[in-house]
Design a protein around this motif. Structure first.
Motif, PDB file in Angstrom:
ATOM      1  N   ARG A  52     -32.963 -20.903 111.653  1.00  0.00           N
ATOM      2  CA  ARG A  52     -32.456 -19.530 111.582  1.00  0.00           C
ATOM      3  C   ARG A  52     -31.791 -19.171 110.246  1.00  0.00           C
ATOM      4  O   ARG A  52     -30.605 -18.817 110.210  1.00  0.00           O
ATOM      5  N   PRO A  53     -32.540 -19.217 109.154  1.00  0.00           N
ATOM      6  CA  PRO A  53     -31.949 -18.771 107.890  1.00  0.00           C
ATOM      7  C   PRO A  53     -31.639 -17.271 107.959  1.00  0.00           C
ATOM      8  O   PRO A  53     -32.281 -16.521 108.700  1.00  0.00           O
ATOM      9  N   LYS A  54     -30.660 -16.858 107.193  1.00  0.00           N
ATOM     10  CA  LYS A  54     -30.192 -15.465 107.239  1.00  0.00           C
ATOM     11  C   LYS A  54     -31.328 -14.462 107.000  1.00  0.00           C
ATOM     12  O   LYS A  54     -31.416 -13.451 107.683  1.00  0.00           O
ATOM     13  N   ARG A  55     -32.208 -14.757 106.060  1.00  0.00           N
ATOM     14  CA  ARG A  55     -33.311 -13.848 105.754  1.00  0.00           C
ATOM     15  C   ARG A  55     -34.180 -13.599 106.990  1.00  0.00           C
ATOM     16  O   ARG A  55     -34.544 -12.479 107.297  1.00  0.00           O
ATOM     17  N   LEU A  56     -34.482 -14.666 107.732  1.00  0.00           N
ATOM     18  CA  LEU A  56     -35.314 -14.542 108.923  1.00  0.00           C
ATOM     19  C   LEU A  56     -34.580 -13.784 110.024  1.00  0.00           C
ATOM     20  O   LEU A  56     -35.166 -12.915 110.681  1.00  0.00           O
ATOM     21  N   VAL A  57     -33.319 -14.114 110.228  1.00  0.00           N
ATOM     22  CA  VAL A  57     -32.534 -13.424 111.256  1.00  0.00           C
ATOM     23  C   VAL A  57     -32.445 -11.929 110.938  1.00  0.00           C
ATOM     24  O   VAL A  57     -32.607 -11.089 111.824  1.00  0.00           O
ATOM     25  N   SER A  97     -34.016  -8.961 113.248  1.00  0.00           N
ATOM     26  CA  SER A  97     -33.139  -7.877 113.701  1.00  0.00           C
ATOM     27  C   SER A  97     -33.697  -6.525 113.292  1.00  0.00           C
ATOM     28  O   SER A  97     -33.650  -5.565 114.055  1.00  0.00           O
ATOM     29  N   ALA A  98     -34.258  -6.467 112.089  1.00  0.00           N
ATOM     30  CA  ALA A  98     -34.806  -5.200 111.585  1.00  0.00           C
ATOM     31  C   ALA A  98     -35.998  -4.732 112.410  1.00  0.00           C
ATOM     32  O   ALA A  98     -36.220  -3.520 112.541  1.00  0.00           O
ATOM     33  N   ILE A  99     -36.764  -5.666 112.969  1.00  0.00           N
ATOM     34  CA  ILE A  99     -37.906  -5.237 113.780  1.00  0.00           C
ATOM     35  C   ILE A  99     -37.567  -5.167 115.268  1.00  0.00           C
ATOM     36  O   ILE A  99     -38.433  -4.905 116.092  1.00  0.00           O
ATOM     37  N   GLY A 100     -36.304  -5.402 115.587  1.00  0.00           N
ATOM     38  CA  GLY A 100     -35.845  -5.191 116.953  1.00  0.00           C
ATOM     39  C   GLY A 100     -35.994  -6.371 117.892  1.00  0.00           C
ATOM     40  O   GLY A 100     -35.904  -6.198 119.107  1.00  0.00           O
ATOM     41  N   LEU A 101     -36.210  -7.566 117.353  1.00  0.00           N
ATOM     42  CA  LEU A 101     -36.292  -8.742 118.217  1.00  0.00           C
ATOM     43  C   LEU A 101     -34.908  -9.360 118.359  1.00  0.00           C
ATOM     44  O   LEU A 101     -34.219  -9.566 117.366  1.00  0.00           O
ATOM     45  N   PRO A 102     -34.503  -9.660 119.582  1.00  0.00           N
ATOM     46  CA  PRO A 102     -33.183 -10.272 119.760  1.00  0.00           C
ATOM     47  C   PRO A 102     -33.150 -11.694 119.209  1.00  0.00           C
ATOM     48  O   PRO A 102     -34.167 -12.395 119.171  1.00  0.00           O
ATOM     49  N   TYR A 103     -31.982 -12.098 118.804  1.00  0.00           N
ATOM     50  CA  TYR A 103     -31.741 -13.429 118.239  1.00  0.00           C
ATOM     51  C   TYR A 103     -32.192 -14.523 119.201  1.00  0.00           C
ATOM     52  O   TYR A 103     -32.690 -15.560 118.787  1.00  0.00           O
ATOM     53  N   SER A 104     -32.061 -14.267 120.494  1.00  0.00           N
ATOM     54  CA  SER A 104     -32.364 -15.279 121.510  1.00  0.00           C
ATOM     55  C   SER A 104     -33.857 -15.582 121.626  1.00  0.00           C
ATOM     56  O   SER A 104     -34.234 -16.580 122.241  1.00  0.00           O
TER      57      SER A 104
END
Length: 116
Positions: A26-31, A35-42
């Motif tokens: 979970r690097p910050k860029r990927l997270v 998030s920008a495309i609306g997928l939850p972190y989980s």
């Protein structure tokens, strides 16, 4: 055609495992992108497992063709979903890489079927 499948499957598996590794670490860029495309972190671990399973299926498909074909079909659907997610969020920079991987997955289907 089998040799072509083996080469493309190995390269695709390497890409998938690298991408899955990023989903697990979970690097910050990927997270931020997810998030920008609306997928939850989980959902990131699920995506990583799906990519790892796809890579494994492609490799096992060298010995058992039905699994290689099934893995390539599943990866095609996975990347179509990725394209749709990017386009839905109007992330037009993220859609082309997913489109390329979709094309490679489709090519893997054709290569494995033609090598039977």
């Amino acid at each position: 055609m089998f040799i072509a499948y083996a080469i493309v499957a190995a390269l695709m598996s390497a890409v998938l495992l690298a991408s899955a590794g990023a989903k697990f670490t979970r690097p910050k860029r990927l997270v931020d992108q997810m998030s920008a495309i609306g997928l939850p972190y989980s959902v990131l671990p699920f995506l990583g497992v799906a990519q790892t399973a796809g890579a494994g299926g492609l490799v096992i498909g060298l010995w058992w063709a039905p699994l290689g074909i099934a893995a390539a079909i599943a990866l095609t659907l996975y990347f179509i979903g990725a394209i749709a997610s990017h386009l839905r969020a109007r992330d037009y920079k993220g859609a082309p890489p997913a489109a390329v991987l979709t094309a490679v997955a489709i090519a893997l289907i054709a290569l494995r079927v033609s090598s039977l």
